[in-house]
Motif scaffolding. Sequence first.
Motif, mmCIF file in Angstrom:
data_model
loop_
_atom_site.group_PDB
_atom_site.id
_atom_site.type_symbol
_atom_site.label_atom_id
_atom_site.label_comp_id
_atom_site.label_asym_id
_atom_site.label_seq_id
_atom_site.Cartn_x
_atom_site.Cartn_y
_atom_site.Cartn_z
ATOM 1 N N VAL A 264 0.837 -1.192 0.000
ATOM 2 C CA VAL A 264 0.000 0.000 0.000
ATOM 3 C C VAL A 264 0.875 1.246 0.000
ATOM 4 O O VAL A 264 1.972 1.265 0.565
ATOM 5 N N ARG B 174 -6.037 6.718 5.904
ATOM 6 C CA ARG B 174 -6.108 5.475 6.678
ATOM 7 C C ARG B 174 -7.323 5.447 7.612
ATOM 8 O O ARG B 174 -7.449 4.548 8.426
ATOM 9 N N ALA C 119 0.739 -1.108 8.082
ATOM 10 C CA ALA C 119 0.332 -0.260 6.958
ATOM 11 C C ALA C 119 -0.279 1.053 7.428
ATOM 12 O O ALA C 119 -0.570 1.920 6.600
ATOM 13 N N CYS D 157 -8.681 -2.484 1.725
ATOM 14 C CA CYS D 157 -8.798 -1.462 2.775
ATOM 15 C C CYS D 157 -8.216 -0.130 2.302
ATOM 16 O O CYS D 157 -8.778 0.938 2.583
ATOM 17 N N GLU D 158 -7.089 -0.175 1.590
ATOM 18 C CA GLU D 158 -6.502 1.053 1.061
ATOM 19 C C GLU D 158 -7.465 1.748 0.115
ATOM 20 O O GLU D 158 -7.663 2.973 0.173
ATOM 21 N N SER E 203 -9.315 5.432 0.752
ATOM 22 C CA SER E 203 -9.130 6.563 -0.167
ATOM 23 C C SER E 203 -10.471 7.057 -0.691
ATOM 24 O O SER E 203 -10.685 8.267 -0.846
#
Length: 334
Positions: free
Chosen positions: A5, A10, A34, A193-194, A198
């Motif tokens: 990532v 986050r 991360a 998840c990233e 975003s």
Amino acid sequence: IAGLVADGPRDLAVVHTSLHGVGGSPVAQVLERAGFPAPYAVAEQAQPDPDFPTVAFPNPEEDGAMDLALALAEERGADLVVANDPDADRCAAAVPTPTGWRMLRGDEVGALLATHLLRRGRTGTYATTIVSSTLLSKIAAAAGQPYVETLTGFKWIGRVPDLAFGYEEALGYCCDPEHVKDKDGVSALVLLCELAASLKAEGRSLLDLLDRTGLWLSRIGAAGTVLALVAMMLHICADTLARWLFHSPFTGTLEIVENYYMTSVVFLALALVQRAREHIKVEIFAKLFPAGMLRISDLVASGLTAAWEFMLRVVFILRYRQHHGAVEKLEATV
């Protein structure tokens, strides 16, 4: 895996379940490294247990397997639910909707991950198998990247030269082929998840991303169907004009419209248009379509079925008159 990532938002509330498997600790560690907040773990399913006491079958796709995770997500007001199967090589996801939580299909997650990687500049071959959606081919083509369709199973995906990303509809995703040319649920989870984080920072969600592409897909389906219907209508008009001017039919009109394969193609196109939003959707160049065009295309798509039914009625009447005329001639001869 955490290095997959990039820097970015986050802020994401995540619920995770490992379904009594080994994914709990690795997922928590990867998300922490991360930079994500610690996920809410489903306590009843967090520890490895070969008896799988809370589920009938430890597969995220099975009815009831995600019930505890979805209940916890509702309680915590989570943004995303993610799950791994017991050996953590697959990843499932669910997202909130106004009417409750919705599980994403494997094809949907695969298309989302592919779009995310392409946006980040991942080049190479994008691959899936014959049992999965063909949407990945359109996504790769739109980005100018090669696409390969293989036989079922990651033993075939893993053999694709210059593999950038591969997936199969049964929740398996190969997001880091440089290190692991096989499906891996943890790397897929952190990339999802990233993407979700975003989108949240932009005031959007995974479903928003899917819906935008659903509109794009429906426009393509609608355009193709409209062209087919216009061609058939012109043919019927030519037939009517020929009968009126020359007392002779324009050869082949009824046969063309009655043809089984042509009928199947048109009905298939109509089904694609009507069901586009319920199937695989990923945002691809949605900004190319002005809002006015989208609204007009929606109206066109909703009217296509009625137009086709009307055409079939016209053909039936023409065919009836044709046969009735033949009977009258036969009776006159007798």
